[in-house]
Design a protein around this motif. Structure first.
Motif, PDB file in Angstrom:
ATOM      1  N   PHE A   1      73.744 -47.322 -57.750  1.00 58.94           N
ATOM      2  CA  PHE A   1      74.516 -47.663 -58.699  1.00 58.94           C
ATOM      3  C   PHE A   1      74.168 -48.427 -59.892  1.00 58.94           C
ATOM      4  O   PHE A   1      74.024 -49.484 -59.319  1.00 58.94           O
ATOM      5  CB  PHE A   1      76.378 -47.619 -58.483  1.00 58.94           C
ATOM      6  CG  PHE A   1      77.000 -46.700 -57.449  1.00 58.94           C
ATOM      7  CD1 PHE A   1      77.341 -46.010 -57.608  1.00 58.94           C
ATOM      8  CD2 PHE A   1      75.981 -46.535 -56.204  1.00 58.94           C
ATOM      9  CE1 PHE A   1      78.305 -44.680 -57.751  1.00 58.94           C
ATOM     10  CE2 PHE A   1      76.615 -45.055 -55.260  1.00 58.94           C
ATOM     11  CZ  PHE A   1      77.739 -44.323 -55.992  1.00 58.94           C
ATOM     12  N   TYR A   2      74.055 -48.920 -60.990  1.00 63.83           N
ATOM     13  CA  TYR A   2      73.619 -49.854 -61.691  1.00 63.83           C
ATOM     14  C   TYR A   2      75.436 -50.194 -63.016  1.00 63.83           C
ATOM     15  O   TYR A   2      75.393 -49.710 -63.572  1.00 63.83           O
ATOM     16  CB  TYR A   2      72.393 -49.562 -62.968  1.00 63.83           C
ATOM     17  CG  TYR A   2      71.079 -49.114 -62.109  1.00 63.83           C
ATOM     18  CD1 TYR A   2      70.167 -50.497 -61.898  1.00 63.83           C
ATOM     19  CD2 TYR A   2      71.464 -47.608 -61.723  1.00 63.83           C
ATOM     20  CE1 TYR A   2      69.399 -49.425 -61.195  1.00 63.83           C
ATOM     21  CE2 TYR A   2      70.374 -47.343 -61.692  1.00 63.83           C
ATOM     22  CZ  TYR A   2      69.127 -48.342 -60.510  1.00 63.83           C
ATOM     23  OH  TYR A   2      67.664 -47.576 -59.609  1.00 63.83           O
ATOM     24  N   LEU A   3      75.186 -51.328 -62.617  1.00 63.52           N
ATOM     25  CA  LEU A   3      76.358 -52.383 -63.394  1.00 63.52           C
ATOM     26  C   LEU A   3      75.863 -52.789 -64.680  1.00 63.52           C
ATOM     27  O   LEU A   3      75.303 -54.260 -63.692  1.00 63.52           O
ATOM     28  CB  LEU A   3      78.012 -52.724 -63.200  1.00 63.52           C
ATOM     29  CG  LEU A   3      78.565 -53.047 -63.812  1.00 63.52           C
ATOM     30  CD1 LEU A   3      79.076 -52.431 -64.318  1.00 63.52           C
ATOM     31  CD2 LEU A   3      79.655 -54.160 -62.781  1.00 63.52           C
ATOM     32  N   ILE A   4      75.945 -52.648 -65.678  1.00 67.15           N
ATOM     33  CA  ILE A   4      74.603 -53.199 -66.911  1.00 67.15           C
ATOM     34  C   ILE A   4      75.920 -53.451 -68.024  1.00 67.15           C
ATOM     35  O   ILE A   4      77.100 -53.620 -68.096  1.00 67.15           O
ATOM     36  CB  ILE A   4      74.163 -52.188 -67.844  1.00 67.15           C
ATOM     37  CG1 ILE A   4      73.016 -51.676 -67.139  1.00 67.15           C
ATOM     38  CG2 ILE A   4      73.698 -52.887 -69.388  1.00 67.15           C
ATOM     39  CD1 ILE A   4      72.809 -50.150 -67.604  1.00 67.15           C
ATOM     40  N   ASP A   5      75.470 -54.965 -67.616  1.00 68.68           N
ATOM     41  CA  ASP A   5      76.171 -56.226 -69.061  1.00 68.68           C
ATOM     42  C   ASP A   5      75.470 -56.141 -70.005  1.00 68.68           C
ATOM     43  O   ASP A   5      74.066 -56.948 -70.194  1.00 68.68           O
ATOM     44  CB  ASP A   5      75.892 -57.669 -68.372  1.00 68.68           C
ATOM     45  CG  ASP A   5      76.921 -58.591 -69.212  1.00 68.68           C
ATOM     46  OD1 ASP A   5      76.555 -58.429 -70.431  1.00 68.68           O
ATOM     47  OD2 ASP A   5      77.460 -59.844 -68.550  1.00 68.68           O
TER      48      ASP A   5
END
Length: 217
Positions: A158-162
């Motif tokens: 899971f990658y939460l990209i800003d």
């Protein structure tokens, strides 16, 4: 006599841990504050080559998950977000439109990195945050609830990209189910799963629950 005593002690300890685990609550609280900003959530993807993943590497390339797996995971992801009261986000169906746009814009060019690709998708969506879930390994159990020849095993990313700051937070989930006797520290999971050997989908569901909580979602 000593051997008999140690086995009894071991069994008693296992039973105690199992009962303690069963008495606990399964309710989770977010590990970090909920991220602020306009959020978009991509559907699950299944990278089969290393250039398709955002971080790390694949143990083996060229092994896609079974048909229907991604749709099932998307459904679990949607239900988990709803249960966590995360409602205000752009859905995977809308994100898919920008995925197609970025692919079109990059056509004819050398393969772009996964980071550049997904950052481009986030900018196309004009969002602050983009959640990118990926399944990188999937092995279904061979056997039944009561016994297996080979246990289920999954790996999820899971990658939460800003998008504006051009940085990301990574949360990885990897599990191969083991019996209570193999690892007493899994007593809570063993109890939550009814003391049974579960499917890969159940492992993935637990992983989605755990990692969304870790990311504050």
């Amino acid at each position: 006599m000593r051997r008999t005593f140690s086995l009894v002690t071991f069994a008693a300890l296992a039973l105690s841990l199992l009962l303690t685990a069963g008495c606990g609550t399964s309710k989770r609280t977010a590990a970090v504050p909920r991220p602020e900003g306009k959020l978009a959530v991509a559907g699950f993807s299944n990278p089969i080559y290393n250039w398709q993943i955002l971080a790390g590497y694949l143990d083996e390339e060229g092994h896609p998950v079974p048909d229907g797996t991604l749709d099932a995971l998307d459904g679990i992801l949607r239900e988990t977000l709803q249960r966590h009261q995360v409602f205000d986000y752009i859905t995977p169906a809308a994100v898919k439109q920008c995925e197609d746009v970025v692919v079109f814009e990059e056509s004819g060019l050398p393969k772009v990195s996964a980071w550049k690709y997904w950052l481009g998708v986030g900018k196309c969506m004009q969002v602050d945050l983009l959640l990118v879930p990926q399944v990188t390994y999937w092995r279904e159990r061979v056997g039944s609830d009561n016994g297996v020849e080979t246990p289920a095993s999954v790996s999820l990313e899971f990658y939460l990209i800003d998008v504006k700051q051009e940085r990301m937070v990574r949360a990885r989930y990897e599990e191969t189910q083991v019996s209570l006797m193999e690892n007493l520290f899994t007593a809570r999971k063993f109890a939550d799963r009814g003391g049974k050997w579960v499917t890969a989908t159940r492992l993935a569901s637990d992983g989605i629950e755990e990692k969304l909580t870790e990311l504050g979602l």
